[in-house]
Enzyme design. Structure first.
Site, PDB file in Angstrom:
ATOM      1  N   GLU A  32       0.824  -1.211   0.000  1.00 21.09           N
ATOM      2  CA  GLU A  32       0.000   0.000   0.000  1.00 21.09           C
ATOM      3  C   GLU A  32       0.857   1.260   0.000  1.00 21.09           C
ATOM      4  O   GLU A  32       0.454   2.293  -0.509  1.00 21.09           O
ATOM      5  CB  GLU A  32      -0.940   0.016   1.217  1.00 21.09           C
ATOM      6  CG  GLU A  32      -2.139  -0.893   1.038  1.00 21.09           C
ATOM      7  CD  GLU A  32      -3.242  -0.672   2.072  1.00 21.09           C
ATOM      8  OE1 GLU A  32      -3.105   0.194   2.945  1.00 21.09           O
ATOM      9  OE2 GLU A  32      -4.242  -1.396   1.991  1.00 21.09           O
ATOM     10  N   HIS A  89       9.921 -26.391   0.744  1.00 18.14           N
ATOM     11  CA  HIS A  89       9.329 -27.525   0.050  1.00 18.14           C
ATOM     12  C   HIS A  89       8.191 -27.071  -0.846  1.00 18.14           C
ATOM     13  O   HIS A  89       7.302 -27.847  -1.171  1.00 18.14           O
ATOM     14  CB  HIS A  89       8.854 -28.554   1.079  1.00 18.14           C
ATOM     15  CG  HIS A  89       9.980 -28.984   1.972  1.00 18.14           C
ATOM     16  ND1 HIS A  89      10.803 -30.058   1.657  1.00 18.14           N
ATOM     17  CD2 HIS A  89      10.474 -28.437   3.104  1.00 18.14           C
ATOM     18  CE1 HIS A  89      11.736 -30.163   2.600  1.00 18.14           C
ATOM     19  NE2 HIS A  89      11.561 -29.188   3.480  1.00 18.14           N
ATOM     20  N   LYS A 147     -13.203   0.904  -1.690  1.00 16.08           N
ATOM     21  CA  LYS A 147     -14.114   1.149  -0.561  1.00 16.08           C
ATOM     22  C   LYS A 147     -15.343   1.915  -1.052  1.00 16.08           C
ATOM     23  O   LYS A 147     -16.474   1.582  -0.723  1.00 16.08           O
ATOM     24  CB  LYS A 147     -13.409   2.001   0.514  1.00 16.08           C
ATOM     25  CG  LYS A 147     -12.513   1.231   1.469  1.00 16.08           C
ATOM     26  CD  LYS A 147     -12.106   2.160   2.624  1.00 16.08           C
ATOM     27  CE  LYS A 147     -11.211   1.462   3.628  1.00 16.08           C
ATOM     28  NZ  LYS A 147     -10.853   2.275   4.776  1.00 16.08           N
TER      29      LYS A 147
HETATM   30  O1  PA5 Z   1      -3.381   1.170   5.814  1.00 14.30           O
HETATM   31  C1  PA5 Z   1      -4.487   1.607   5.576  1.00 14.30           C
HETATM   32  O2  PA5 Z   1      -4.734   2.805   5.608  1.00 14.30           O
HETATM   33  C2  PA5 Z   1      -5.639   0.669   5.268  1.00 14.30           C
HETATM   34  O3  PA5 Z   1      -5.217  -0.644   5.115  1.00 14.30           O
HETATM   35  C3  PA5 Z   1      -6.662   0.723   6.394  1.00 14.30           C
HETATM   36  O4  PA5 Z   1      -6.048   0.368   7.598  1.00 14.30           O
HETATM   37  C4  PA5 Z   1      -7.835  -0.188   6.139  1.00 14.30           C
HETATM   38  O5  PA5 Z   1      -8.429   0.120   4.903  1.00 14.30           O
HETATM   39  C5  PA5 Z   1      -8.869  -0.057   7.256  1.00 14.30           C
HETATM   40  O6  PA5 Z   1      -9.241   1.282   7.389  1.00 14.30           O
HETATM   41  P1  PA5 Z   1      -9.917   1.821   8.699  1.00 14.30           P
HETATM   42  O7  PA5 Z   1      -8.943   1.682   9.809  1.00 14.30           O
HETATM   43  O8  PA5 Z   1     -10.244   3.242   8.390  1.00 14.30           O
HETATM   44  O9  PA5 Z   1     -11.126   0.983   8.950  1.00 14.30           O
END
Ligand code: PA5
Length: 462
Positions: A294, A323, A436
């Site tokens: 990300e 393996h 989302k």
């Molecule tokens: O790293 C990030 O920003 C995302 O992976 C969020 O943690 C994830 O989408 C969950 O979001 P939230 O904490 O707003 O529910």
């Protein structure tokens, strides 16, 4: 302190075609790295830079509140159920899996020293959710709902189900079984928590989900199950101090970032494998994969050029994957850099009995499982190097709060430095937000009607 060994990425060991001349590259990038580290440390307190995670080792008040809450509810609950996804769950899973006694949830209450079991619901599979709900005694369960944005569909759907069930079982007292971790003002969860009176912990501004493990996101569940939060904080602080060093020769996060960056850009090694040799560290790989993917997978660079870059992180585990994936790592395309995590001292020792002495397995007798696992780590490193495959090795003296905190914090800083080298925004995630928003549209959330219409058309066409 944890250590990083880069030698097996050096051209002197694995050849010029696949290795880097580390001495030369460290010299070439020395100024750039100094500039990056200085700049990250200068920018970390500025709003909007998303670097507040670099200060989480110094949030003494949060640590105090978290510990106080944990001691107040000590003994009241048999289970902690964490609701969250992505950055709101992966750090918690990685750290508790690493630090709690293995098979924690199967241990007796006495063996858990009266601390609760812990479950993470980081997906929305109806079968596994129904199964978990049928096992848990909700009266004895503390639900920790964690969401930075306060309105992630998966987490809020889970929350709605749990709140409803708790209310049915406990009446008005249900709120004592809920603790919310979220932003101080944004999002629906904060409004609900305020209205309904839940204990609430705040995720500080400018701490993104995947960098939030050392905020209340992680610290609350860690304290609830009896992990030593003070040692976690000590680990972060000591590593933070070490990583303030602007000399690349002294800074392992900078070395890791530069080598991975150059392996991708110069040597076409676009895949980054994380391979701990410890079952307890299996979920550190999951956490790292999200952090790396990300943070570094981006469409545009900081100058607005369309770049579509980002190394692909892959999780692996030793010795199991020897393996499975190792054949590909050794003989398949030479497009990977593999990071080993090696543990010097395990908590326990397991001896292999001396038996079958005069057979082909007799050599194992009298050794330990510990020796065998580390021998496999070393032999795999050497074998990869024989095939001219670059590797890095991180060594932990042992698996404890201090070392795990150091490891995760070091990987966070490595990611931030890599993002600067790629010249991208490490801390946004428009690709995640888009999916989302599409989900909100498909599920009929107000304000997403236009997207819903065009999405329906796209879905019909496929
Ligand atoms: O790293 C990030 O920003 C995302 O992976 C969020 O943690 C994830 O989408 C969950 O979001 P939230 O904490 O707003 O529910």
């Amino acid at each position: 302190m944890i250590k990083l060994n880069c030698l097996k990425s050096d051209s002197a060991i694995i050849g010029e075609e696949n290795g880097l001349n580390l001495k030369e590259e460290f010299a070439n990038y020395s100024e750039t790295i100094t500039h990056i580290i200085t700049s990250l440390n200068q920018r970390k307190d500025k709003p909007g830079q998303w670097l507040q995670w670099m200060n989480l080792g110094y949030h003494e008040q949060t640590v105090w509140y978290v510990k106080e809450f944990a001691s107040m509810v000590r003994g009241r609950f048999d289970n902690v159920l964490v609701l969250g996804i992505g950055g709101s769950a992966l750090g918690g899973i990685a750290v508790t899996e690493a630090l709690l006694k293995p098979y924690w949830n199967l241990l007796t209450k006495e063996d858990r020293n009266n601390y609760p079991r812990i479950f993470f619901l980081d997906n929305i599979d109806p079968d596994s959710m129904n199964a978990l709900l049928s096992i848990l005694d909700l009266k004895k369960t503390l639900v920790n709902v964690i969401t930075k944005s306060g309105d992630t569909a998966e987490t809020m759907a889970q929350f709605m189900i749990l709140k409803d069930r708790l209310q049915k079982e406990l009446g008005d007292d249900y709120r004592k079984n809920i603790v919310a971790t979220t932003d101080k003002s944004l999002g629906i969860l904060k409004q609900i928590a305020d209205q309904e009176g839940y204990k609430t912990f705040i995720i500080p501004n400018d701490v993104g989900g995947r960098f939030s493990v050392f905020s209340a996101v992680g610290l609350v569940p860690f304290a609830l199950v009896g992990l030593n939060v003070d040692e976690i904080i000590n680990g972060i602080k000591d590593m933070d101090l070490a990583l303030k060093n602007t000399d690349i020769h002294q800074n392992i996060a900078a070395q890791g970032a530069l080598i991975q960056y150059l392996m991708d850009k110069k040597m076409n090694k676009r895949i980054s494998v994380m391979m701990p040799y410890s079952s307890r560290l299996k979920y550190v790989s999951d956490w790292f994969v999200q952090l790396w993917a990300e943070s570094l997978g981006k469409e545009y660079d900081n100058n607005g050029n369309k770049v579509n870059i980002g190394p692909t992180p892959v999780k692996s585990i030793g010795a199991t994957e020897q393996h499975s994936l190792l054949q590909l790592f050794n003989e398949g395309p030479n497009d990977k850099i593999i990071t080993f995590i090696r543990v010097e001292n395990f908590d326990t020792v397991l001896e292999i009995p001396k038996s079958y002495e005069y057979t082909g397995i007799g050599y194992l007798g009298g050794k330990t499982i510990n020796d065998l696992l580390n021998a496999e780590a070393d032999s795999t490193r050497v074998s990869l190097s024989d095939y001219s495959r670059p590797t890095l090795t991180i060594t932990l003296e042992k698996i404890d709060e201090y070392n795990i905190a150091q490891l995760l914090y070091m990987l966070e800083v490595q990611t931030a430095i890599a993002g600067e080298l790629y010249n991208i925004n490490t801390f946004n995630q428009s690709g995640v937000e888009q999916a989302k928003n599409y989900t909100y549209a498909l599920m009929g959330r107000a304000g997403y009607e236009d997207s819903a219409h065009s999405l329906q058309e796209k879905l019909i066409n496929v």
